[in-house]
Design an enzyme around this catalytic site. Structure first.
Site, PDB file in Angstrom:
ATOM      1  CB  ALA A 246      -0.924   0.000   1.214  1.00 16.12           C
ATOM      2  CB  ALA A 247       4.384   1.752  -0.514  1.00 16.25           C
TER       3      ALA A 247
ATOM      4  NE  ARG B   3      -2.110   6.217 -13.344  1.00 12.37           N
ATOM      5  CZ  ARG B   3      -2.176   4.954 -13.734  1.00 12.37           C
ATOM      6  NH1 ARG B   3      -2.923   4.612 -14.767  1.00 12.37           N
ATOM      7  NH2 ARG B   3      -1.521   4.010 -13.083  1.00 12.37           N
TER       8      ARG B   3
ATOM      9  CD  GLN C 180       8.367   0.172  -1.153  1.00 14.26           C
ATOM     10  OE1 GLN C 180       7.175   0.396  -1.308  1.00 14.26           O
ATOM     11  NE2 GLN C 180       9.103  -0.427  -2.076  1.00 14.26           N
TER      12      GLN C 180
ATOM     13  CB  THR D 290       6.036  -5.149  -6.773  1.00 13.56           C
ATOM     14  OG1 THR D 290       6.723  -5.660  -7.914  1.00 13.56           O
ATOM     15  CG2 THR D 290       4.925  -4.217  -7.245  1.00 13.56           C
TER      16      THR D 290
ATOM     17  CG  ASN E 276       1.584 -10.901 -12.073  1.00 14.20           C
ATOM     18  OD1 ASN E 276       0.986 -11.607 -11.258  1.00 14.20           O
ATOM     19  ND2 ASN E 276       2.539 -10.046 -11.736  1.00 14.20           N
TER      20      ASN E 276
ATOM     21  NE  ARG F  12     -31.300  14.937  15.263  1.00 14.48           N
ATOM     22  CZ  ARG F  12     -31.218  15.924  16.151  1.00 14.48           C
ATOM     23  NH1 ARG F  12     -32.251  16.752  16.335  1.00 14.48           N
ATOM     24  NH2 ARG F  12     -30.131  16.079  16.865  1.00 14.48           N
TER      25      ARG F  12
ATOM     26  CE  LYS G 222     -32.277  14.658  21.095  1.00 14.86           C
ATOM     27  NZ  LYS G 222     -31.569  15.662  21.919  1.00 14.86           N
TER      28      LYS G 222
ATOM     29  CB  ALA H  86     -50.476  19.785  12.892  1.00 15.70           C
TER      30      ALA H  86
HETATM   31  C1  UD1 Z   1       2.450  -5.013 -11.295  1.00 20.44           C
HETATM   32  C2  UD1 Z   1       3.150  -6.278 -11.769  1.00 20.44           C
HETATM   33  C3  UD1 Z   1       2.522  -6.733 -13.082  1.00 20.44           C
HETATM   34  C4  UD1 Z   1       1.047  -6.949 -12.905  1.00 20.44           C
HETATM   35  C5  UD1 Z   1       0.385  -5.688 -12.357  1.00 20.44           C
HETATM   36  C6  UD1 Z   1      -1.047  -5.967 -11.983  1.00 20.44           C
HETATM   37  C7  UD1 Z   1       5.437  -6.112 -10.931  1.00 20.44           C
HETATM   38  C8  UD1 Z   1       6.835  -5.802 -11.290  1.00 20.44           C
HETATM   39  N1  UD1 Z   1       4.549  -6.005 -11.926  1.00 20.44           N
HETATM   40  O1  UD1 Z   1       2.729  -4.030 -12.267  1.00 20.44           O
HETATM   41  O2  UD1 Z   1       3.130  -7.934 -13.514  1.00 20.44           O
HETATM   42  O3  UD1 Z   1       0.467  -7.296 -14.149  1.00 20.44           O
HETATM   43  O4  UD1 Z   1       1.048  -5.264 -11.138  1.00 20.44           O
HETATM   44  O5  UD1 Z   1      -1.664  -4.772 -11.619  1.00 20.44           O
HETATM   45  O6  UD1 Z   1       5.149  -6.465  -9.815  1.00 20.44           O
HETATM   46  N2  UD1 Z   1       3.955  -0.799  -4.815  1.00 20.44           N
HETATM   47  C9  UD1 Z   1       4.553  -0.542  -3.604  1.00 20.44           C
HETATM   48  N3  UD1 Z   1       5.877  -0.216  -3.572  1.00 20.44           N
HETATM   49  C10 UD1 Z   1       6.613  -0.134  -4.707  1.00 20.44           C
HETATM   50  C11 UD1 Z   1       5.976  -0.388  -5.933  1.00 20.44           C
HETATM   51  C12 UD1 Z   1       4.654  -0.728  -5.953  1.00 20.44           C
HETATM   52  O7  UD1 Z   1       3.918  -0.604  -2.548  1.00 20.44           O
HETATM   53  O8  UD1 Z   1       7.803   0.167  -4.587  1.00 20.44           O
HETATM   54  C13 UD1 Z   1       2.532  -1.153  -4.832  1.00 20.44           C
HETATM   55  C14 UD1 Z   1       1.719  -0.080  -5.551  1.00 20.44           C
HETATM   56  O9  UD1 Z   1       1.167   0.810  -4.597  1.00 20.44           O
HETATM   57  C15 UD1 Z   1       0.632  -0.854  -6.237  1.00 20.44           C
HETATM   58  C16 UD1 Z   1       1.251  -2.231  -6.451  1.00 20.44           C
HETATM   59  O10 UD1 Z   1       2.360  -2.313  -5.605  1.00 20.44           O
HETATM   60  O11 UD1 Z   1      -0.478  -1.039  -5.383  1.00 20.44           O
HETATM   61  C17 UD1 Z   1       1.598  -2.470  -7.898  1.00 20.44           C
HETATM   62  O12 UD1 Z   1       2.593  -1.557  -8.275  1.00 20.44           O
HETATM   63  P1  UD1 Z   1       2.675  -0.933  -9.720  1.00 20.44           P
HETATM   64  O13 UD1 Z   1       3.881  -0.091  -9.806  1.00 20.44           O
HETATM   65  O14 UD1 Z   1       1.382  -0.323 -10.083  1.00 20.44           O
HETATM   66  O15 UD1 Z   1       2.921  -2.236 -10.597  1.00 20.44           O
HETATM   67  P2  UD1 Z   1       2.488  -2.445 -12.079  1.00 20.44           P
HETATM   68  O16 UD1 Z   1       3.414  -1.736 -12.951  1.00 20.44           O
HETATM   69  O17 UD1 Z   1       1.046  -2.182 -12.248  1.00 20.44           O
END
Ligand code: UD1
Ligand code: CA
Length: 453
Positions: free
Chosen positions: A9-10, A15, A73, A79, A166, A330, A348, A377
């Protein structure tokens, strides 16, 4: 084997165009990351580790109630790097499942299927997409065994045609995952440590890779922008609507009901359009919910008729009541059986006894009302003296005339009749009549003012 879940969740979520971290954006009024956390708990995870980065303080503050370990992180280097941050906190003897804080709708059954398939192996959740652009592609050999994953930006033209992608979700024994991740590098087009590189390493190590697939692709869809968030919200709501209808609830329009919490709705309940349910809501059978009602953390009995445009919060409504249109209940309102609350009535912190009626334009607050009371009323319980709240007690079979003010604290005993337009400041004993109004004057031959020429 005991399970540890790592939630990534980092990510920043640029966007979303928002000052709120992405994983705190809400689906069905619950942060995205909490959907994932709840799924982990439903799976019976022994421990949950959340990897946070951007807006970490905000994320932790919003998720104080999580029974989780929080690991920062500091830099988002990929990832693979993100998962490595967890190794000091995770029980490496456990099976480890990697989930994503921005992928909220993965079903428990899908993950159970993945975990069951891959005990002692590496598990990979994949999905087939018509348009696989942007995703890592699953590479397989002649025997259909997985040999690796190639990211969009690193894929050859031929590899880009692969439609099996993936999802990012994987499972692996903790020790094995650590060993594999220790051997990855960042020599790729994005200069990132890819979690996905473990599959090629596993294949080389002769560790079997088992894949599983979700029933529907929305289960593995992530949220990157507000459009995707709204799309997933609609899918989530439609699933709930379908489930309700399957259980015997009648919906005027399954696309116009929103459940932001947990509902327990019996069969033969009819729900008209634009109903919003928040928190925990329970509704008994035969009840009718009119259009545009909002019901929050309340228990509604059987055969209740809630007409259009009512707002009900933290209330208990017993069987056979009639409410609205345009009524507001309420917090701490309790309506006993057969109560009627009509239009433009606010109640209430009040108990309303069996069969009592408050039908038009009234405010009843901090009140204990007995049975078969008729409130005319425009009646107001004046519960607030500018500093403190006071209580109004009304016995059984009381008749309150229209446009009455009950100045609390005040006690109206059983059987009292209050004439219209009264201002009641003193307690009234049983069966008395109360009148408080200035005597009527009539002047004959009255000449109205005339307009000047
Ligand atoms: C990743 C996968 C890809 C897959 C796709 C699915 C890798 C290298 N690639 O790509 O194969 O098809 O997800 O959506 O894993 N995150 C961190 N720390 C980091 C980087 C990412 O917490 O340093 C979290 C991001 O917040 C996100 C998730 O990991 O929730 C995926 O990261 P993102 O960079 O979006 O990976 P994709 O390029 O989409
Ligand atoms: Ca992504």
């Amino acid at each position: 084997m005991p399970l540890s879940v790592i939630i990534l969740a980092a990510g920043k979520g640029t966007r979303m165009k928002s000052s709120i971290p992405k994983v705190l954006h809400k689906l069905a009024n619950k942060p995205l990351v909490e959907h994932v956390y709840d799924t982990a708990k439903d799976l019976g995870a022994e421990e949950v580790i959340v990897i946070y980065g951007h807006g970490g303080d905000q994320v932790k503050a919003s998720c104080k109630h999580f029974d989780a370990k929080w690991v920062e992180q500091k830099e988002q280097l990929g990832t693979g790097h993100a998962v490595m941050q967890a190794f000091d906190s995770v029980n490496l003897n456990n099976n480890v499942l990697v989930l994503y804080g921005d992928v909220p709708l993965t079903k428990k059954e899908t993950l159970e299927n993945l975990l069951d398939n891959s005990e002692g192996k590496v598990g990979l959740l994949s999905v087939n997409l018509h348009n696989p652009f942007g995703y890592g592609r699953i590479l397989r050999n002649d025997k259909k065994q997985v040999t690796g994953i190639v990211e969009q930006k690193d894929a050859s033209e031929e590899q880009q045609k692969i439609q099996e992608v993936n999802t990012g979700i994987l499972s692996c024994n903790g020790e094995t995952l650590k060993r594999l991740l220790n051997n990855i590098d960042n020599k790729n087009s994005q200069g990132e440590y890819y979690l996905t590189d473990i599959f090629e390493l596993a294949e080389k190590d002769k560790i079997e890779i088992k894949t599983a697939q979700p029933e529907s692709s929305y289960e593995v869809e992530g949220v990157n922008n507000r459009l995707q968030l709204a799309t997933l919200e609609r899918i989530y709501q439609r699933n709930i609507a379908d489930e309700l209808m399957t259980n015997g609830v009648a919906l005027a329009d399954p696309s116009r009901i929103d459940v932001r919490g947990k509902v327990e709705i019996s069969n033969d309940v009819y729900i008209d359009i634009n109903a919003v349910f928040e928190g925990k809501v329970k509704i008994g059978s035969g009840t009718n919910i009119g259009p545009n009602c909002v019901i929050n953390n309340s228990v509604i009995g059987e055969n209740v008729n809630i007409k259009a445009n009512c707002v009900i919060e933290n209330a208990i409504v017993e069987n056979n009541c009639e409410i609205g249109p345009f009524a507001r209940l309420r917090p701490e309102t309790h309506l006993s059986v057969n109560v009627k609350v009509g239009n433009f009535v606010e109640i209430k912190k009040a108990n309303i006894g069996d069969g009592s009626k408050v039908n038009h334009l009234s405010y009843i607050g901090d009140t204990d009302m007995g049975k078969n009371v008729n409130v005319g009323a425009g009646t107001i319980t004046c519960n607030y003296d500018g500093a403190n709240k006071h209580k109004t007690v009304i016995g059984d079979n009381v008749f309150v005339g229209s446009d009455t003010q009950l100045i609390a604290p005040v006690n109206i005993s059983n059987g009292v009749t209050i004439g219209a337009g009264a201002t009641v400041t003193k307690d009234v004993s049983e069966d008395m009549l109360v009148i408080s109004r200035s005597p009527q004057k009539t002047i004959s031959g009255w000449q109205r003012p005339l307009k000047k020429k």
